[in-house]
Design a protein around this motif. Structure first.
Motif, short mmCIF file in Angstrom:
data_model
loop_
_atom_site.label_atom_id
_atom_site.label_comp_id
_atom_site.label_asym_id
_atom_site.label_seq_id
_atom_site.Cartn_x
_atom_site.Cartn_y
_atom_site.Cartn_z
N ALA A 161 0.83 -1.21 0.00
CA ALA A 161 0.00 0.00 0.00
C ALA A 161 0.86 1.26 0.00
CB ALA A 161 -0.93 -0.02 1.21
N ARG A 162 1.94 1.24 0.78
CA ARG A 162 2.84 2.40 0.83
C ARG A 162 3.54 2.59 -0.52
NH1 ARG A 162 6.71 1.58 5.77
NH2 ARG A 162 7.46 3.59 5.01
N LYS A 163 3.92 1.49 -1.15
CA LYS A 163 4.58 1.61 -2.45
C LYS A 163 3.61 2.11 -3.52
CE LYS A 163 8.54 -1.48 -1.94
NZ LYS A 163 9.33 -2.57 -2.51
N GLU A 164 2.34 1.73 -3.41
CA GLU A 164 1.36 2.26 -4.35
C GLU A 164 1.26 3.78 -4.23
OE1 GLU A 164 -2.11 0.00 -3.38
OE2 GLU A 164 -1.88 -1.26 -5.17
N GLU A 165 1.34 4.30 -2.99
CA GLU A 165 1.32 5.75 -2.79
C GLU A 165 2.53 6.40 -3.45
OE1 GLU A 165 1.15 6.30 1.40
OE2 GLU A 165 -0.90 5.53 1.61
N LEU A 166 3.71 5.78 -3.31
CA LEU A 166 4.91 6.32 -3.97
C LEU A 166 4.77 6.29 -5.48
CD1 LEU A 166 7.89 4.83 -1.89
CD2 LEU A 166 7.14 7.22 -1.97
N LEU A 167 4.17 5.23 -6.00
CA LEU A 167 4.00 5.13 -7.45
C LEU A 167 3.11 6.24 -7.99
CD1 LEU A 167 3.65 1.27 -7.90
CD2 LEU A 167 5.45 2.72 -8.87
N ILE A 168 2.06 6.57 -7.24
CA ILE A 168 1.18 7.67 -7.67
C ILE A 168 2.00 8.95 -7.82
CG2 ILE A 168 -0.75 9.15 -6.98
CD1 ILE A 168 -1.97 6.64 -5.62
N GLU A 169 2.89 9.20 -6.85
CA GLU A 169 3.75 10.37 -6.91
C GLU A 169 4.77 10.25 -8.06
OE1 GLU A 169 7.02 12.72 -4.07
OE2 GLU A 169 5.76 11.13 -3.23
N ALA A 170 5.36 9.04 -8.23
CA ALA A 170 6.39 8.85 -9.25
C ALA A 170 5.81 9.00 -10.65
CB ALA A 170 7.02 7.46 -9.10
N GLU A 171 4.61 8.52 -10.86
CA GLU A 171 4.03 8.57 -12.19
C GLU A 171 3.62 9.99 -12.61
OE1 GLU A 171 2.36 3.95 -12.18
OE2 GLU A 171 1.04 5.63 -11.61
N LYS A 172 3.70 10.93 -11.68
CA LYS A 172 3.43 12.35 -12.01
C LYS A 172 4.69 13.08 -12.46
CE LYS A 172 -0.43 12.82 -8.75
NZ LYS A 172 -0.91 13.51 -7.52
N ALA A 226 13.17 16.17 -12.03
CA ALA A 226 12.67 14.80 -12.19
C ALA A 226 13.66 13.79 -11.62
CB ALA A 226 12.40 14.50 -13.67
N LYS A 227 14.95 13.98 -11.91
CA LYS A 227 15.97 13.08 -11.39
C LYS A 227 15.99 13.10 -9.87
CE LYS A 227 20.06 12.68 -13.00
NZ LYS A 227 21.42 12.97 -13.50
N SER A 228 15.89 14.27 -9.30
CA SER A 228 15.93 14.39 -7.85
C SER A 228 14.72 13.71 -7.21
CB SER A 228 15.96 15.87 -7.48
OG SER A 228 15.92 16.03 -6.07
N ALA A 229 13.55 13.91 -7.80
CA ALA A 229 12.33 13.31 -7.24
C ALA A 229 12.39 11.79 -7.34
CB ALA A 229 11.11 13.85 -7.99
N LEU A 230 12.89 11.29 -8.48
CA LEU A 230 12.97 9.84 -8.66
C LEU A 230 13.96 9.22 -7.68
CD1 LEU A 230 12.23 7.28 -10.18
CD2 LEU A 230 14.01 7.82 -11.86
N ARG A 231 15.10 9.91 -7.43
CA ARG A 231 16.10 9.38 -6.51
C ARG A 231 15.51 9.27 -5.10
NH1 ARG A 231 19.40 13.19 -7.04
NH2 ARG A 231 20.31 12.39 -8.99
N ARG A 232 14.76 10.31 -4.71
CA ARG A 232 14.14 10.29 -3.37
C ARG A 232 13.12 9.14 -3.26
NH1 ARG A 232 9.46 12.17 -2.14
NH2 ARG A 232 9.37 13.44 -4.03
#
Length: 437
Positions: A311-322, A332-338
């Protein structure tokens, strides 16, 4: 009425027929009692005579009454003999009589006719006896042929039974079915009659030898089977000991694999004795069940934790897919690294969710990587230098064309224009390649 004998004044007897008549209707024998004087007489001294083919023959003395009473007495004795012959014939033809007995009795009567103390048509009775004898002989021959045929069939049947028993003894491994069949063969053997003693003894020896051979081979098989089952019991007890020893293990993967191997070895061990095999299996299965019940409890608890991680990873994916790498690559690189760091910190997810979640994150990573590759291509120094070189040559040839045209040299101006056009095409291609990157 019989013909009269001219020499004696008495009726002539019937001629004695040969056995040729046996195949036709039975020769009739008239009863003597109604007309006894036709077949005999009594003289004044009481001597009784009967008429035969050879002439008169004395058959006795009568002094107890009148001559007519004496003739009736001897005629009745003839009729008794006639009745006895008819009875033999009737029983023979009906099949109720014994042909051998009928032949013996009829022959005895026939042979005694020459001395029989009777008055009657002896020739007709002799013909009737020949008829009966012929039929008795034919019946005896037929019975003998039937016995021979039955004996031959019985021999063939017992030979077949002996051969079947020998085949079973040599080849069969269907122990119960084969044993039942041998018992059935024995039961049938007892019902097959009519084989001569010598042949029957020889066939019985073959059957008995085959049955004994089968019993020995079956005994050896089950002795070996008992040995194998005892060995299987020992081996299964060893496997149970190991299964019980590792039932408390927490090395879930390796131990589960070992239980799988133990099951394979259990099957390869074969069957233990019937009275212990099921109990051994229950012990072995109990050890497995204990381990897998413990593992299931642990996995259930872990799966609950893994579900929260998913469930927590699904929340991260919602953020990553934006993330929009094309709009701001560095951000984008900085957000993906975090996001990747947080992803690793969250930990494992249920096995059935791994491919789905990792796939979605990889899609984001691929998009950022693609944007990075395009950005690098657009800023590639070599590509930029090559485009600048082409641009310089275009300017060079355009300058030469202008000078030649100013000098009135149209031919050289045209050549320079053509070269400038060629380099311009190359320049455009180089600039397009940089832009595509």
């Amino acid at each position: 009425m019989a013909q009269e004998n001219t020499s004696t004044g008495t009726p002539a007897p019937h001629p004695v027929p040969h056995a040729l008549h046996a195949g036709h209707a039975a020769p009739p024998v008239p009863p003597a009692e109604p007309t006894p004087s036709t077949w005999g007489r009594i003289d004044d001294e009481g001597a009784v005579y009967v008429v035969t083919a050879e002439g008169e023959r004395a058959v006795g003395i009568w002094q107890a009454g009148t001559p007519d009473e004496g003739l009736v007495h001897y005629a009745r004795r003839f009729d008794d003999l006639r009745t006895e012959v008819e009875l033999l014939e009737t029983r023979l033809i009906s099949g109720a009589g014994d042909p051998k007995h009928a032949l013996s009795s009829a022959t005895q009567i026939r042979d005694g006719l020459s001395e029989a103390a009777v008055v009657g048509d002896l020739a007709a009775l002799a013909a009737r006896l020949e008829y009966v004898i012929a039929h008795a002989e034919k019946a005896l021959a037929s019975a003998k042929a039937e016995r021979e045929e039955a004996r031959a069939a019985a021999v063939v049947r017992k030979q077949a039974l002996a051969e079947e028993a020998e085949t079973i003894a040599a080849d069969s491994t269907q122990w119960k079915a084969a044993g039942d069949r041998l018992r059935a063969i024995l039961d049938e053997w007892k019902t097959v009659k009519g084989v001569d003693r010598k042949t029957d003894d020889e066939l019985w020896k073959r059957f008995s030898k085959a049955r004994e051979g089968f019993n020995r081979r079956r005994g050896s098989h089950f002795a070996e089977l008992d040995k194998q089952r005892a060995s299987a019991k020992t081996r299964k007890e060893e496997l149970i000991a190991e299964a019980e020893a590792i039932s408390e293990s927490e090395d879930w993967g390796e131990t589960a694999g070992r239980y799988k191997d133990l099951m394979t070895e259990w099957k390869a061990a074969g069957r233990a004795p019937k009275d212990s095999d099921e109990a051994l299996w229950q012990r072995f299965r109990a050890a497995q069940d204990k381990f897998f019940a413990r593992r299931s409890a642990v996995f259930s608890e872990r799966d609950a934790e893994f579900s929260q991680n998913a469930a927590r990873k699904e929340e991260l994916l919602i953020e990553a897919e934006k993330i929009d790498a094309a709009a701001n690559f560095e951000a984008a690189k900085s957000a993906l690294r975090r996001i990747q760091e947080q992803w690793d910190e969250i930990g494992k997810v249920p096995r059935e969710r791994i491919r789905e979640l990792d796939g979605r994150l990889k899609a984001v990573q691929d998009a950022v990587k693609s944007a990075e590759d395009n950005r690098w291509r657009r800023t590639d120094p070599e590509a930029q230098a090559r485009a600048a070189q082409f641009r310089e040559r275009v300017a060079q040839f355009e300058s030469q064309a202008a000078k030649a045209r100013a000098a009135g040299d149209e031919r050289r101006a045209k050549q320079a224009d053509e070269q400038a056009a060629q380099w311009r095409e190359w320049l455009q291609a180089a600039e397009a390649a940089v832009a595509d990157r």
